[in-house]
Design an enzyme around this catalytic site. Sequence first.
Site, PDB file in Angstrom:
ATOM      1  N   LYS A   1       1.257  -0.985   0.071  1.00 45.68           N
ATOM      2  CA  LYS A   1       0.170   0.437   0.144  1.00 45.68           C
ATOM      3  C   LYS A   1       0.684   1.395   0.144  1.00 45.68           C
ATOM      4  CE  LYS A   1      -3.931  -2.002   2.195  1.00 45.68           C
ATOM      5  NZ  LYS A   1      -5.158  -2.196   1.666  1.00 45.68           N
TER       6      LYS A   1
ATOM      7  N   GLU B   1      -2.638   6.359   7.938  1.00 46.57           N
ATOM      8  CA  GLU B   1      -3.408   7.558   7.276  1.00 46.57           C
ATOM      9  C   GLU B   1      -4.390   8.288   7.586  1.00 46.57           C
ATOM     10  OE1 GLU B   1      -4.417   4.896   3.096  1.00 46.57           O
ATOM     11  OE2 GLU B   1      -5.840   4.946   4.900  1.00 46.57           O
TER      12      GLU B   1
ATOM     13  N   ARG C   1      -6.451  -7.614  -8.937  1.00 40.82           N
ATOM     14  CA  ARG C   1      -7.090  -9.562  -9.361  1.00 40.82           C
ATOM     15  C   ARG C   1      -8.598  -9.041  -9.165  1.00 40.82           C
ATOM     16  NH1 ARG C   1     -11.029  -8.821  -5.040  1.00 40.82           N
ATOM     17  NH2 ARG C   1      -9.870  -8.113  -2.620  1.00 40.82           N
TER      18      ARG C   1
HETATM   19  P1  ADP Z   1     -13.289  -7.530  -2.652  1.00 40.28           P
HETATM   20  O1  ADP Z   1     -12.297  -6.147  -2.440  1.00 40.28           O
HETATM   21  O2  ADP Z   1     -13.121  -8.867  -3.980  1.00 40.28           O
HETATM   22  O3  ADP Z   1     -14.598  -7.374  -2.494  1.00 40.28           O
HETATM   23  P2  ADP Z   1     -12.926  -9.058  -0.179  1.00 40.28           P
HETATM   24  O4  ADP Z   1     -12.181  -7.903   0.761  1.00 40.28           O
HETATM   25  O5  ADP Z   1     -14.142  -9.389   0.587  1.00 40.28           O
HETATM   26  O6  ADP Z   1     -13.421  -8.358  -1.629  1.00 40.28           O
HETATM   27  O7  ADP Z   1     -12.039  -9.697  -0.504  1.00 40.28           O
HETATM   28  C1  ADP Z   1     -12.521 -11.531  -0.883  1.00 40.28           C
HETATM   29  C2  ADP Z   1     -11.682 -12.774  -0.506  1.00 40.28           C
HETATM   30  O8  ADP Z   1     -10.803 -13.097  -0.661  1.00 40.28           O
HETATM   31  C3  ADP Z   1     -11.391 -13.041   1.221  1.00 40.28           C
HETATM   32  O9  ADP Z   1     -12.144 -14.012   1.417  1.00 40.28           O
HETATM   33  C4  ADP Z   1     -10.667 -11.971   1.566  1.00 40.28           C
HETATM   34  O10 ADP Z   1     -10.969 -12.692   2.817  1.00 40.28           O
HETATM   35  C5  ADP Z   1      -9.526 -12.729   1.013  1.00 40.28           C
HETATM   36  N1  ADP Z   1      -8.585 -11.951   0.355  1.00 40.28           N
HETATM   37  C6  ADP Z   1      -8.503 -10.676   0.779  1.00 40.28           C
HETATM   38  N2  ADP Z   1      -7.548 -10.000   0.945  1.00 40.28           N
HETATM   39  C7  ADP Z   1      -6.668 -11.598   1.395  1.00 40.28           C
HETATM   40  C8  ADP Z   1      -5.254 -11.095   1.362  1.00 40.28           C
HETATM   41  N3  ADP Z   1      -4.286 -10.045   1.568  1.00 40.28           N
HETATM   42  N4  ADP Z   1      -4.590 -12.554   2.088  1.00 40.28           N
HETATM   43  C9  ADP Z   1      -5.520 -13.537   2.091  1.00 40.28           C
HETATM   44  N5  ADP Z   1      -6.578 -13.371   1.634  1.00 40.28           N
HETATM   45  C10 ADP Z   1      -7.129 -12.182   1.530  1.00 40.28           C
HETATM   46  P1  ADP Z   2      -8.227  -4.027   2.225  1.00 37.87           P
HETATM   47  O1  ADP Z   2      -7.251  -3.438   1.354  1.00 37.87           O
HETATM   48  O2  ADP Z   2      -8.259  -4.273   3.533  1.00 37.87           O
HETATM   49  O3  ADP Z   2      -9.525  -3.724   1.284  1.00 37.87           O
HETATM   50  P2  ADP Z   2      -8.208  -1.057   2.527  1.00 37.87           P
HETATM   51  O4  ADP Z   2      -7.657  -0.060   2.218  1.00 37.87           O
HETATM   52  O5  ADP Z   2      -8.701  -1.189   0.548  1.00 37.87           O
HETATM   53  O6  ADP Z   2      -8.198  -1.944   3.036  1.00 37.87           O
HETATM   54  O7  ADP Z   2      -9.574  -0.309   3.068  1.00 37.87           O
HETATM   55  C1  ADP Z   2     -11.169  -1.294   3.550  1.00 37.87           C
HETATM   56  C2  ADP Z   2     -11.926  -0.506   4.180  1.00 37.87           C
HETATM   57  O8  ADP Z   2     -11.857   0.360   5.102  1.00 37.87           O
HETATM   58  C3  ADP Z   2     -12.314   0.840   3.251  1.00 37.87           C
HETATM   59  O9  ADP Z   2     -13.548   0.198   1.802  1.00 37.87           O
HETATM   60  C4  ADP Z   2     -12.449   1.900   4.265  1.00 37.87           C
HETATM   61  O10 ADP Z   2     -14.286   1.434   4.974  1.00 37.87           O
HETATM   62  C5  ADP Z   2     -12.086   1.366   5.289  1.00 37.87           C
HETATM   63  N1  ADP Z   2     -10.596   2.624   5.272  1.00 37.87           N
HETATM   64  C6  ADP Z   2      -9.614   2.754   4.502  1.00 37.87           C
HETATM   65  N2  ADP Z   2      -8.979   3.535   4.720  1.00 37.87           N
HETATM   66  C7  ADP Z   2      -9.967   4.488   5.426  1.00 37.87           C
HETATM   67  C8  ADP Z   2      -9.866   5.273   5.757  1.00 37.87           C
HETATM   68  N3  ADP Z   2      -8.226   6.598   5.405  1.00 37.87           N
HETATM   69  N4  ADP Z   2     -10.475   6.246   6.230  1.00 37.87           N
HETATM   70  C9  ADP Z   2     -11.458   5.471   6.732  1.00 37.87           C
HETATM   71  N5  ADP Z   2     -11.835   4.761   6.468  1.00 37.87           N
HETATM   72  C10 ADP Z   2     -10.932   4.141   5.957  1.00 37.87           C
HETATM   73 MG    MG Z   3     -10.003  -2.158  -0.406  1.00 36.72          MG
END
Ligand code: ADP
Ligand code: ADP
Ligand code: MG
Length: 480
Positions: free
Chosen positions: A115, A202, A294
């Site tokens: 990230k 952040e 992905r």
């Molecule tokens: P999307 O971002 O596709 O909407 P999710 O954030 O729910 O969906 O992630 C999709 C699936 O992949 C979930 O089962 C989540 O637990 C798994 N997943 C996502 N990122 C990772 C990761 N870095 N390591 C392991 N599992 C992951």
């Molecule tokens: P992941 O890789 O697990 O999907 P993200 O960085 O995409 O993580 O963040 C997942 C969720 O966490 C976002 O959809 C939002 O709801 C919350 N989130 C992440 N970063 C922030 C932020 N800076 N401020 C507020 N909410 C956040």
């Molecule tokens: Mg995300």
Amino acid sequence: MKTKILVANRGEIAIRIIRAIQELKFEAVAIYETPDHESRHIRIANEAVWIGDGPRSDYLNIDRVIKAAKRVGATAIHPGYGFLAENPAFAKACEEADIIFIGPPSEVVEKLGNKVTARRIMAEAGIPMVPGTSNLPAGDAGLEEARAFARRYGYPLMLKATAGGGGRGIRRIENETELHEQYSIARAEALAAFNDDSVYIEKVVINPKHVEVQILADASGKTVHLGTRDCSIQRRNQKLVEIAPAFHLSPELAEEICQTAIKAGKAADYFNAGTVEFLLDSDNNYYFMEINTRLQVEHTVTEMITGIDIVRTQIKLALGKKLLFNQDDVKLRGHAIEMRINAEDPQNNFMPEGGKTLSIYQSPGGYGVRLDGFCYQGFTVPEVYDSLLVKLTVFGWSWNETVQRLKRCLDNFVIAGPKTTIPFYKNLVQEPDFQNGEFDTSYLDTHQQLFEYREQKSEVSKLARLIAEIHHKKQNIYAA
Ligand code: ADP
Ligand code: ADP
Ligand code: MG
């Protein structure tokens, strides 16, 4: 010999991908761990390879997956989502084994999976983002940097695992005491979950909407977007309900966000399908969050409103085909909503309900309804994997039509055995703010009434009674 593609995944997404492979007249190879030996993805594949007892460890075992592909003569691998999908070492191992990885090149997976690196690339390209730090040093030096950031931007802060994903590795820090308490724990947890203890900070966007853009890019760099999705309705930072296009965005703002997503893709030399995620604040400022390299769980809503088969396109792009359509050819029509029907108990903090058998499984159908699942009546949901049973995706020409269709589908959906998210969704589709498209990522916290329902027992028992009655009548007919 026919082209063989190995699907390095399980559950509904394995089936989704196998279908696309077979429609392209290729052969689909499934892999499975022992707990999945009764899973439907094995049965519909042209061939299936057992890769070990797992659980999870063999789906995550790069060496075993590559060996399975080599053994059956597969020339490409689709990783789905989760498991190895965003693992740069896996993409690299495919490249080294001369197997096509259906996704971006390993360098792109690597830089965007981090990230902090992704933020640096996007900052250089002029993409808007919330203020944040680089990776923080361990111990007191890291804490001091975090405190300095807090002095400048104030609390709350978001402490994130640099290698995190799937809603894990994110914590909101309200004040300095919490920062002290959480800092080393966050690092230790990141190390355990992602094999990397890097964390960064952040600024928090208060009650944002999660808006993301699906992009597709071919090897020549031609990049198109397939419009926006709103994924604000989440639990534990993980999505539950996804909507396309994002509702209540002006056409100008939607266009600007989509163009920014294309710019972000180009800045990362993106190839294949990807998702650019943004946070949108209440003043309509939007901020880059990350790029998922992905296929996304919620790709179905975009397919519904564009008519484009994203998985089919992914495969074709990976095999070297060009994008055959231009941005102007992408027409967004109507609305689509996806609900993740999970074996979880919403009233008990969405606790997984794996290990239970589906004694009844009756799904809805009809106009504008799509189901992506892998379960059947009599199937025992393995405890060791995630709790997603089936995705219900509904299309409608107007928002209201879509919501009403969704309500009808939920009323017709009967699952008995494990508790599921269905009764919670039944409340959700009737809730006025949802019906008006008024929600952000705080929606669940601010709508606790959604958790008030009585178990669907009444309906299930009604159905069980009905089945018993039919059975009884049949016997009477035979007796007559
Ligand atoms: P999307 O971002 O596709 O909407 P999710 O954030 O729910 O969906 O992630 C999709 C699936 O992949 C979930 O089962 C989540 O637990 C798994 N997943 C996502 N990122 C990772 C990761 N870095 N390591 C392991 N599992 C992951
Ligand atoms: P992941 O890789 O697990 O999907 P993200 O960085 O995409 O993580 O963040 C997942 C969720 O966490 C976002 O959809 C939002 O709801 C919350 N989130 C992440 N970063 C922030 C932020 N800076 N401020 C507020 N909410 C956040
Ligand atoms: Mg995300």
